[in-house]
Each structure stands twice: as C-alpha cells, then as structure tokens.
Design an enzyme around this catalytic site. Structure first.
Site, PDB file in Angstrom:
ATOM      1  N   SER A 134     -70.656 -28.637 -18.667  1.00  0.00           N
ATOM      2  CA  SER A 134     -70.093 -28.502 -17.326  1.00  0.00           C
ATOM      3  C   SER A 134     -69.681 -29.860 -16.797  1.00  0.00           C
ATOM      4  CB  SER A 134     -71.124 -27.874 -16.372  1.00  0.00           C
ATOM      5  OG  SER A 134     -70.606 -27.775 -15.070  1.00  0.00           O
ATOM      6  N   CYS A 135     -68.514 -29.888 -16.165  1.00  0.00           N
ATOM      7  CA  CYS A 135     -68.067 -31.087 -15.452  1.00  0.00           C
ATOM      8  C   CYS A 135     -67.500 -30.632 -14.114  1.00  0.00           C
ATOM      9  CB  CYS A 135     -67.026 -31.865 -16.262  1.00  0.00           C
ATOM     10  SG  CYS A 135     -65.427 -31.040 -16.428  1.00  0.00           S
ATOM     11  N   PRO A 136     -67.263 -31.535 -13.173  1.00  0.00           N
ATOM     12  CA  PRO A 136     -66.830 -31.107 -11.837  1.00  0.00           C
ATOM     13  C   PRO A 136     -65.572 -30.246 -11.826  1.00  0.00           C
ATOM     14  CG  PRO A 136     -67.560 -33.372 -11.768  1.00  0.00           C
ATOM     15  CD  PRO A 136     -67.571 -32.967 -13.209  1.00  0.00           C
ATOM     16  N   THR A 142     -65.499 -30.454 -20.013  1.00  0.00           N
ATOM     17  CA  THR A 142     -66.314 -29.268 -20.287  1.00  0.00           C
ATOM     18  C   THR A 142     -66.006 -28.701 -21.673  1.00  0.00           C
ATOM     19  OG1 THR A 142     -66.466 -28.701 -17.945  1.00  0.00           O
ATOM     20  CG2 THR A 142     -66.832 -26.915 -19.511  1.00  0.00           C
TER      21      THR A 142
END
Length: 595
Positions: A134-136, A142
C-alpha cells in the site's frame, strides 16, 4: 510505562473531541502511560502529533466520530473507537490498546544488500506467503512492490499471494482461508494497513521501497519473523472491537463526516446573511451594489448554495475515499438545482459513495492501467450515473417530499409548532451529542437551505439547557452533588452558553436514571417555547454569542426567555429527583470536564 499517541475527532471538534482527549490523558497518566493526544474537528487539528512522537509510540488510539486520515500511522498498532467510548470507558480502551500493542513483535529489518540467514526448513516446499502492499496513491509503488515480492518469492520456490491497497481500494483481497494457511505475512506499506486479521501469524513490516529493492531479503525476513502473540481480552474489549468495525463503515459515521465539513460553510453563510440584513434590511439582496447586497451574495448566493454539495461530497468521500468526492459534489449540486434540497443531498452523497465503491470493485483493469481509475474512469462513470439518477429518478419525488415538509413547517399552527419543539428539544437532550441529538440537529441545519429557520432556533436553545440546568442545580443544591460535580459545574456553565450539550455527560454518566429525564424535560420545554414564540435562527452554532449579532435571531427576548425557563425546569426536576448525598457515598464521577 507505555508510550501512546492518540487522535480524537468529532464533527464540531469541540465537546466530544476535547473531553475524549482529556479523558485519555488523565486516565492514561494514572495508569502509568505516557500519552500525547491530537484533536481534530471543524477548526482543524490542534496539538498535532510530531513524526518523532508517532515513531516512539507503541500504539495509536483513534477516538473519532468522523473520518481520520491514518496513513501517517503506517506500521503502528492502531485501535479505533468512538469518542463516547473513550469518554465513558477510558480505562478499558487504553487496556485494549495496550494489549494490541503488546502482541506485535517486529524483527529488525535485514541489512540492505545482504541476504538474511534462513533456516533450511524455511526453504522447504509448501511454504505459502501472503502480503499487503500500500502507498498513499495506490498506483505505482503499490503494484511495483507487489510484483517485486511475487518475483522474489517465486525465485525462492514459495507460493505467494499479495493484496494491493490504495486510492481505488483493495485488490486481490486475502481471504480467511489464505490467512489461515499462510506461513508468513509481509506488509510493505507507506500507508496504514489494518493488521488485526493477521493475529497469531508471523508478520514482518517494511516499506514499499524496501520491497522493491530488496524483495528477497524481505521474504526471508518474513519467514524468520515470530508469530504475533495472541492475547485473551475481556468481553468488554471484544465489544469495543466490534463497535470499532461497525462505526468505521456505518452510515452514521459517513453522515457525520459530511456534516462536519458542511458546518463551517453554513456558519459562515448564516452569519453573512444576518449581517446583510443588519446593513441593508430585509430586502438587502435587491439593492445591487450596496454592502448589504454584497454580503448577501457572499453568504446566501454562494456559501448557502455550497453547503448541500459539500455535505453530499464528503458523505461520498467517507464511503469511497477520493474517487467519491466528484460524484458526491455534483450529485449535491444537482439536488439543490432540482429542488431536492438537503434530503436530496444526503441521498446523493450515499448514492455516490456506494456506487463509486461498487464500480471500483467491479471494474477490472491491467495493473499498468490502474492509475486511470481514480482520476478518470471512476469520477466519470459515477458522476454520469449519479447525475442521471438525481435528475430523472431521485430528484423529482424528493422535491415533492421536501416541498410538502416545507409547506407544513411554514403553515404550522401554534399546537403543531409546540409539538415539533417538544420532540426536537427532547432529542437534543436524550444522548447529549449522540446519534439522536445529531439527527435532530442535522434535520434543523438542513432546513436552513429551504429558508426554514424555526427548528434551528429550537434545537440550539434546547441543546444549551442541559449543561446550564445542571450547572445551576449543582450550585444551588450542593448537598445533592459530589464535590467533583460541583467543580465540574463551572465548566458546564461555559459549555452550556456555548451550545455544547456534551457538558452534561459527566453528570449523566454517574446518575443517568435521574439526570437524563430531568434534562430532557427542560430541553423539551425550551424547544416548545422557542417554536411557540416564533423565534428563528440564521446560524447553526455559536450559543449565546450569536444572540449579539443583529438579526441573527428573531424575537430575541422571548428566545432568551425560553432558554431561561428550560434551564429552571431542568434545575427544579433535578431538585425533585435527586436526594441529598450521604457522607458514605463516594464522591467520584466517571469523567471530569477539564476547565
């Protein structure tokens, strides 16, 4: 001693936010914990947590009734509950959070560029590794991290399944069977990932960058990790966890998130309209070029025109995150355009949010095209569908219902007005800032868009009397209140005149069977009198301080009298139902309001 950081938040950012923060700080310190609390609300964040405080914390507590951004807490055990739980059951909340923190054992990351030592049996055939990336944004890092982990695991001869999370939601979701079967769990994330479903599994946490550049070492570190220790929590803690899950996804929280973003728009617009009347009279909007006309353009033609779209947009945001904002805003604007008002705006918000979330899950794209979903595909399709539904399906019947409601409220005779005031007043005092209170308040605020101002006056007056009546009773009849309650009455008076009904909570928490009926009686009388006197209020918040603004309130003296009479009714009721305390009784309250 444990280090804890917390965030408290409610729609207004005042009463429940501050009381939950004070409760966590006081009880946490008494339990030997070092705790820092950030408060969030309509006015923004206060006492913002630093990166150093978050890094040093063993667990994060989120006590919120609205959406709170959690990406900065990535990799930290996170315990989420409502503000009311944090206020009433503070010790249990902290114990549950501490237990959650105590179960997480994260091994040190392996040195970059060097393969971690691995036991021979760890390379045995049949190893099954699962992970979450997960990334922003949920786009580049991701999916690249997921691919890197898959490649590294396959090179080592392991079976692997990676779930991806980001702005378009979760993909390739891990099932309960996957988790049960897994030999190790790897979380490679730069945003918050809920770890509760991986209890008792070997778990390794790292960043997406580490997974991208050192996938092999990350896989082996995951297999070398120790299982998370399982802990047996009490029934109360289990109940808290269930409530956390329900509150996080429930319609009530989505609605309150929308209301919290809408309130500043309504307050600003209402005050500007009141000032326009003060400078230009009742026809200020018709005198083009004057100061009154300019204020009416800012407050009425612009700010008030925005509050239904903002309500709908942020309801949708709470449900579907960023992809839901555009269809929510457009649906809310269409609700205003077709005459469906705030009722249509609420429906548009929920429709946009759930529709966007459905489309997000239903539309399958190659990974290299995933970035198109949150910025192009989802906003376009959901806005198109929501717009057509609002114009042809939802808007017309809701307009008819809202018009009927508006006509009934405008034509109310004295008896009907009195009954409505009784109901709204009783609701405001029933749970002092809870769902019933918020239902009455949201209904009254929504009517402002239809130029119906009477219910707003009744709800604000009725929301002021519970803490005022308790403060007066604790001052006049000291023998019926503990020393702590007498001391808390000073703060309750300030909260009362500021329209913060939650100031009554400490008293109700100790003696609900006597206090709640008493404050409901006073609030019902106040609401009924306000409606009977024909008082109207242009602004949805501010308490007694709004009364000083010209034309913000009509029939000002009678309105003030309704507040005084309701306060006296509450005080008299408390005198009748509460008996003098004996010296043997313990003078303690559940939570003290900080002055």
């Amino acid at each position: 001693m444990g280090r804890i950081v917390a965030v408290t938040a409610c729609p207004t950012g005042v009463a429940h936010t501050i009381m939950a923060a004070e409760a966590l700080k006081k009880v946490g310190a008494a339990m030997g914990h070092q705790i820092e609390v950030e408060t969030q609300g309509a006015e923004g964040a206060k006492d913002i947590l630093t990166a150093e405080a978050i890094n040093a914390a063993e667990v994060v507590i989120i006590a919120a009734d609205i959406h709170v951004e959690q990406s900065r807490f990535a990799g930290k055990p996170l315990f989420t509950i409502s503000t009311s739980k944090a206020i009433r059951d503070t010790r249990e909340v902290i114990e549950a959070a501490a237990a959650l923190a105590g179960g997480a054992v994260v091994p040190p990351a392996p040195p970059a560029g060097r393969e971690a030592a691995t036991k021979p049996e760890q390379r045995a055939a049949g190893k099954y590794i699962i992970g979450v990336t997960s990334c922003p944004t949920g786009i580049a890092h991701t999916f690249m991290a997921a691919e890197a982990l898959k490649k590294a695991a396959e090179e080592l001869g392991y079976e692997v399944k990676i779930e991806t999370q980001g702005s378009v939601g979760a993909k390739n979701v891990l099932s309960a069977a996957d988790i049960e079967r897994a030999d190790a769990v790897i979380i490679a994330a730069d945003a918050f990932v809920d770890k509760s479903r991986f209890a008792a599994k070997p778990l390794y946490e790292t960043s997406t960058k580490e997974a991208l550049h050192h996938g092999r070492q990350v896989i082996e570190a995951g297999l070398a990790a120790q299982p998370e220790a399982s802990s047996s929590l009490s029934g109360q803690v289990e109940e808290l966890k269930k409530e956390r899950s329900a509150a996080r996804s429930g319609p009530y929280r989505h609605l309150m998130t929308g209301v919290s973003y809408m309130l500043p728009v309504v307050v600003a617009g209402g005050l500007l309209i009141a000032l326009a009347f003060a400078f230009g009279g009742i026809y200020a909007g018709d005198q083009k070029g004057t100061l009154g006309w300019a204020l009416m353009q800012i407050g009425g033609a612009t700010a008030f025109a925005l509050f239904v779209p903002v309500l709908a947009g942020f309801i949708a945001y709470s449900i579907a995150e960023r992809p839901g904002i555009t269809p929510g805003l457009v649906g809310g604007m269409l609700a205003s355009t077709v005459g469906a008002g705030f009722l249509g705006g609420i429906l548009a918000g929920f429709l946009a949010g759930y529709l966007t979330r459905y489309l997000n899950n239903a539309i399958k794209l190659p990974q290299n095209l995933q970035g198109l979903k949150p910025v192009l595909i989802l906003p376009f399709l959901s806005t198109l569908l929501v717009g057509l539904l609002m114009i042809y399906v939802i808007g017309p019947p809701v307009k008819i219902a809202l018009t009927a409601l508006t006509d009934w409220l405008q034509a109310m005779q004295s008896t009907s007005a009195l009954v409505l005031g009784l109901i709204l007043g009783g609701m405001m005092a029933f749970d002092m800032g809870g769902p019933v209170n918020k239902a009455a308040y949201t209904f009254s605020v929504g009517l402002l868009s239809s130029q119906i101002y009477g219910p707003m006056a009744a709800t604000m007056a009725a929301g002021m009397t519970p803490p005022l009546g308790l403060a007066l009773a604790a001052t006049l009849f000291k023998s019926r209140f503990t020393l702590e309650e007498q001391e808390a009455s000073k703060a309750a008076f300030v909260l009362g005149i500021s329209f913060i009904t939650e100031g009554a909570i400490p008293f109700a928490a100790r003696d609900p069977l006597r206090v709640i009926p008493s404050i409901m009686a006073g609030s019902a009388v106040t609401g009924a009198l306000s409606m009977l006197f024909g008082s109207t209020l242009m602004v949805p918040h501010g308490g007694i301080f709004v009364l000083l603004i010209p034309n913000a309130v009509t029939h000002l003296l009678l309105y003030a009298a309704s507040i005084v009479i309701g306060t006296l009714v509450t005080t008299a009721a408390l005198y009748l139902v509460k008996r003098p305390l004996t010296t043997a009784q313990t003078p303690a309250v559940a939570i003290q309001v900080a002055e």
